[in-house]
Motif scaffolding. Sequence first.
Motif, PDB file in Angstrom:
ATOM      1  N   ALA A  34       0.847  -1.210   0.000  1.00  0.00           N
ATOM      2  CA  ALA A  34       0.000   0.000   0.000  1.00  0.00           C
ATOM      3  C   ALA A  34       0.874   1.249   0.000  1.00  0.00           C
ATOM      4  O   ALA A  34       0.409   2.338  -0.333  1.00  0.00           O
ATOM      5  N   ASN A  35       2.137   1.120   0.400  1.00  0.00           N
ATOM      6  CA  ASN A  35       3.060   2.264   0.404  1.00  0.00           C
ATOM      7  C   ASN A  35       4.443   1.765  -0.041  1.00  0.00           C
ATOM      8  O   ASN A  35       5.382   1.722   0.747  1.00  0.00           O
ATOM      9  N   PRO A  36       4.558   1.386  -1.332  1.00  0.00           N
ATOM     10  CA  PRO A  36       5.798   0.724  -1.774  1.00  0.00           C
ATOM     11  C   PRO A  36       7.025   1.640  -1.743  1.00  0.00           C
ATOM     12  O   PRO A  36       8.145   1.149  -1.793  1.00  0.00           O
ATOM     13  N   ALA A  37       6.804   2.955  -1.625  1.00  0.00           N
ATOM     14  CA  ALA A  37       7.954   3.881  -1.610  1.00  0.00           C
ATOM     15  C   ALA A  37       8.632   3.905  -0.249  1.00  0.00           C
ATOM     16  O   ALA A  37       9.692   4.519  -0.101  1.00  0.00           O
ATOM     17  N   CYS A  38       8.055   3.262   0.758  1.00  0.00           N
ATOM     18  CA  CYS A  38       8.592   3.399   2.117  1.00  0.00           C
ATOM     19  C   CYS A  38       9.711   2.389   2.393  1.00  0.00           C
ATOM     20  O   CYS A  38       9.454   1.206   2.620  1.00  0.00           O
ATOM     21  N   ALA A  39      10.932   2.888   2.410  1.00  0.00           N
ATOM     22  CA  ALA A  39      12.097   2.023   2.676  1.00  0.00           C
ATOM     23  C   ALA A  39      12.080   1.552   4.124  1.00  0.00           C
ATOM     24  O   ALA A  39      12.516   0.446   4.437  1.00  0.00           O
ATOM     25  N   ARG A  40      11.569   2.380   5.005  1.00  0.00           N
ATOM     26  CA  ARG A  40      11.556   2.031   6.430  1.00  0.00           C
ATOM     27  C   ARG A  40      10.740   0.759   6.665  1.00  0.00           C
ATOM     28  O   ARG A  40      11.212  -0.198   7.260  1.00  0.00           O
ATOM     29  N   ARG A  41       9.523   0.758   6.174  1.00  0.00           N
ATOM     30  CA  ARG A  41       8.666  -0.407   6.386  1.00  0.00           C
ATOM     31  C   ARG A  41       9.257  -1.638   5.686  1.00  0.00           C
ATOM     32  O   ARG A  41       9.198  -2.755   6.208  1.00  0.00           O
ATOM     33  N   SER A  42       9.819  -1.425   4.512  1.00  0.00           N
ATOM     34  CA  SER A  42      10.384  -2.533   3.759  1.00  0.00           C
ATOM     35  C   SER A  42      11.463  -3.249   4.577  1.00  0.00           C
ATOM     36  O   SER A  42      11.469  -4.485   4.681  1.00  0.00           O
ATOM     37  N   PRO A 289      14.760   5.971   5.349  1.00  0.00           N
ATOM     38  CA  PRO A 289      13.800   6.935   4.810  1.00  0.00           C
ATOM     39  C   PRO A 289      12.360   6.416   4.865  1.00  0.00           C
ATOM     40  O   PRO A 289      12.081   5.311   4.396  1.00  0.00           O
ATOM     41  N   ALA A 290      11.492   7.208   5.469  1.00  0.00           N
ATOM     42  CA  ALA A 290      10.063   6.851   5.516  1.00  0.00           C
ATOM     43  C   ALA A 290       9.350   7.602   4.404  1.00  0.00           C
ATOM     44  O   ALA A 290       9.901   8.523   3.818  1.00  0.00           O
ATOM     45  N   SER A 291       8.136   7.193   4.125  1.00  0.00           N
ATOM     46  CA  SER A 291       7.352   7.890   3.110  1.00  0.00           C
ATOM     47  C   SER A 291       5.945   8.037   3.685  1.00  0.00           C
ATOM     48  O   SER A 291       4.997   7.426   3.215  1.00  0.00           O
ATOM     49  N   TYR A 292       5.860   8.846   4.748  1.00  0.00           N
ATOM     50  CA  TYR A 292       4.598   8.925   5.489  1.00  0.00           C
ATOM     51  C   TYR A 292       3.490   9.583   4.660  1.00  0.00           C
ATOM     52  O   TYR A 292       3.703  10.602   4.009  1.00  0.00           O
ATOM     53  N   VAL A 293       2.339   8.996   4.667  1.00  0.00           N
ATOM     54  CA  VAL A 293       1.109   9.613   4.130  1.00  0.00           C
ATOM     55  C   VAL A 293       0.008   9.319   5.155  1.00  0.00           C
ATOM     56  O   VAL A 293       0.110   8.337   5.902  1.00  0.00           O
ATOM     57  N   ASP A 295      -2.677   7.888   5.089  1.00  0.00           N
ATOM     58  CA  ASP A 295      -3.234   6.532   5.031  1.00  0.00           C
ATOM     59  C   ASP A 295      -2.471   5.547   5.906  1.00  0.00           C
ATOM     60  O   ASP A 295      -3.013   4.512   6.292  1.00  0.00           O
ATOM     61  N   CYS A 296      -1.192   5.858   6.205  1.00  0.00           N
ATOM     62  CA  CYS A 296      -0.382   4.951   7.048  1.00  0.00           C
ATOM     63  C   CYS A 296      -1.103   4.651   8.366  1.00  0.00           C
ATOM     64  O   CYS A 296      -0.932   3.571   8.938  1.00  0.00           O
ATOM     65  N   LEU A 297      -1.899   5.610   8.838  1.00  0.00           N
ATOM     66  CA  LEU A 297      -2.606   5.422  10.111  1.00  0.00           C
ATOM     67  C   LEU A 297      -3.523   4.205  10.070  1.00  0.00           C
ATOM     68  O   LEU A 297      -3.844   3.633  11.106  1.00  0.00           O
ATOM     69  N   SER A 298      -3.941   3.812   8.867  1.00  0.00           N
ATOM     70  CA  SER A 298      -4.893   2.697   8.797  1.00  0.00           C
ATOM     71  C   SER A 298      -4.209   1.351   8.596  1.00  0.00           C
ATOM     72  O   SER A 298      -4.872   0.323   8.615  1.00  0.00           O
ATOM     73  N   PHE A 299      -2.874   1.340   8.358  1.00  0.00           N
ATOM     74  CA  PHE A 299      -2.287   0.022   8.120  1.00  0.00           C
ATOM     75  C   PHE A 299      -0.907  -0.208   8.728  1.00  0.00           C
ATOM     76  O   PHE A 299      -0.374  -1.303   8.601  1.00  0.00           O
ATOM     77  N   CYS A 300      -0.293   0.778   9.372  1.00  0.00           N
ATOM     78  CA  CYS A 300       1.078   0.540   9.838  1.00  0.00           C
ATOM     79  C   CYS A 300       1.244   0.885  11.318  1.00  0.00           C
ATOM     80  O   CYS A 300       0.822   1.957  11.771  1.00  0.00           O
ATOM     81  N   GLU A 301       1.888  -0.012  12.043  1.00  0.00           N
ATOM     82  CA  GLU A 301       2.106   0.156  13.486  1.00  0.00           C
ATOM     83  C   GLU A 301       3.001   1.357  13.789  1.00  0.00           C
ATOM     84  O   GLU A 301       2.969   1.904  14.880  1.00  0.00           O
ATOM     85  N   MET A 302       3.816   1.771  12.810  1.00  0.00           N
ATOM     86  CA  MET A 302       4.764   2.863  13.035  1.00  0.00           C
ATOM     87  C   MET A 302       4.154   4.233  12.733  1.00  0.00           C
ATOM     88  O   MET A 302       4.844   5.258  12.789  1.00  0.00           O
ATOM     89  N   ALA A 303       2.870   4.276  12.398  1.00  0.00           N
ATOM     90  CA  ALA A 303       2.276   5.491  11.838  1.00  0.00           C
ATOM     91  C   ALA A 303       2.439   6.735  12.722  1.00  0.00           C
ATOM     92  O   ALA A 303       2.786   7.806  12.223  1.00  0.00           O
ATOM     93  N   HIS A 304       2.205   6.595  14.040  1.00  0.00           N
ATOM     94  CA  HIS A 304       2.276   7.797  14.876  1.00  0.00           C
ATOM     95  C   HIS A 304       3.703   8.308  14.993  1.00  0.00           C
ATOM     96  O   HIS A 304       3.936   9.520  15.038  1.00  0.00           O
ATOM     97  N   CYS A 305       4.644   7.395  15.019  1.00  0.00           N
ATOM     98  CA  CYS A 305       6.058   7.771  15.060  1.00  0.00           C
ATOM     99  C   CYS A 305       6.427   8.527  13.768  1.00  0.00           C
ATOM    100  O   CYS A 305       7.015   9.614  13.805  1.00  0.00           O
ATOM    101  N   CYS A 306       6.059   7.962  12.616  1.00  0.00           N
ATOM    102  CA  CYS A 306       6.409   8.588  11.331  1.00  0.00           C
ATOM    103  C   CYS A 306       5.656   9.905  11.147  1.00  0.00           C
ATOM    104  O   CYS A 306       6.178  10.842  10.541  1.00  0.00           O
ATOM    105  N   ARG A 307       4.449   9.984  11.688  1.00  0.00           N
ATOM    106  CA  ARG A 307       3.686  11.230  11.548  1.00  0.00           C
ATOM    107  C   ARG A 307       4.365  12.354  12.328  1.00  0.00           C
ATOM    108  O   ARG A 307       4.483  13.472  11.834  1.00  0.00           O
TER     109      ARG A 307
END
Length: 372
Positions: A34-42, A289-293, A295-307
């Motif tokens: 859902a966020n393929p640009a995010c190296a962090r999650r990868s 590098p993260a690629s926060y958007v 939408d991350c709030l709906s699918f990633c555990e790291m969302a609040h940190c990246c936000r």
Amino acid sequence: MPPHTPEPPDRLSQLRGGRPPLPYTARKITALTANPACARRSVLDASGVDKTVLARRLGYEPRFGQSPFAIAREEAFKATVKWGSYAELVRLLREDLGVPVEEAKLQDLGDVGGISSLDVRERETRGVIERIAAGDEERLILQSPVLTLEVAGRLAYLEPDVLTHRIDGRFHVVAIRSFPAIDGQANPTAVAQTAKQASVHVLALRRAFAAAGLDVEQVADTFLLVCPKDFSNRPCLSRIDLRQELAALDFQLARLRRAEDLARGLPVTATLDTDRHPDVLRESVEQLPASYVPDCLSFCEMAHCCRDEADTHAYPARLGGAVRNNLAGIDSTSTALAYLDGGLLPGEENAETVELLLAADRLFRLRREETA
Ligand code: SF4
């Protein structure tokens, strides 16, 4: 005990530290793509780091994921469907899809001669599928099969609930879920999520067929959803088209960069070991590098940190993917404002973006004057 998960490549396991790796799941792969640009999650997913624990160590409580109640309800419903060698599923296949099931043979791939490691089960699953596809064997239901899929350069082991192969002569993935279908209609969001996860399993099955030189058309581009009927615990079945999800998943997987290459770019001192001090962890996470958007709030555990990080640096993506795309080449909203008030002059590389930004600003002011 959870099945042994094969270790990721070296640098990734070094980063994770001493804790056992969390495996890829269809749910994780759906979120990753859902966020393929995010190296962090990868890198976090490929190294098997527990993102929930990591987020907590960094001071954020992930408000995301299935509740323990939902997990328990799903397990209970799965047990109902499995009961009596999948008696209810066999009934549904016969009554709803007209499958000839006089002799409903089942093969349990949950362990192979007492060995439950994923690589052994995957080899066994592949062997059974190849024999069935060649017509040498008949098994109506494959329980707890294991499939593989390459994700960001790493092999992910996946465990669909069930595979069956007697519907129009094609293999079908079966997903068992506990959300109800009321008057034949289940919650569309839950169905869409399940379809995305099922497409991960179907793609993995198609790749297994292709690798074995078998006709991939033997794998259906639909899946079977089994969920409770109305307000009862009695299962019902729907057949759901996956063509769109399969095309999107194939495209997004191809966009993922190799996690091992991304991890190699980190300094040697970097660590994602959740037993280390939060300050050390924070420093390492920030190097990815993260690629926060939003939408991350709906699918990633790291969302609040990246936000929070996106807020601190005023990243345009903090305001959504559209703003990020419209401000291509501008690294922060503060820089964008500086271009607007003339405090900063654009270079050749972002002259076009700034020109469009100034035009949008002129239009906005004009509209405001007209409506004043
Ligand atoms: S929340 Fe962070 S780590 Fe997760 S996908 Fe978004 S940017 Fe990547």
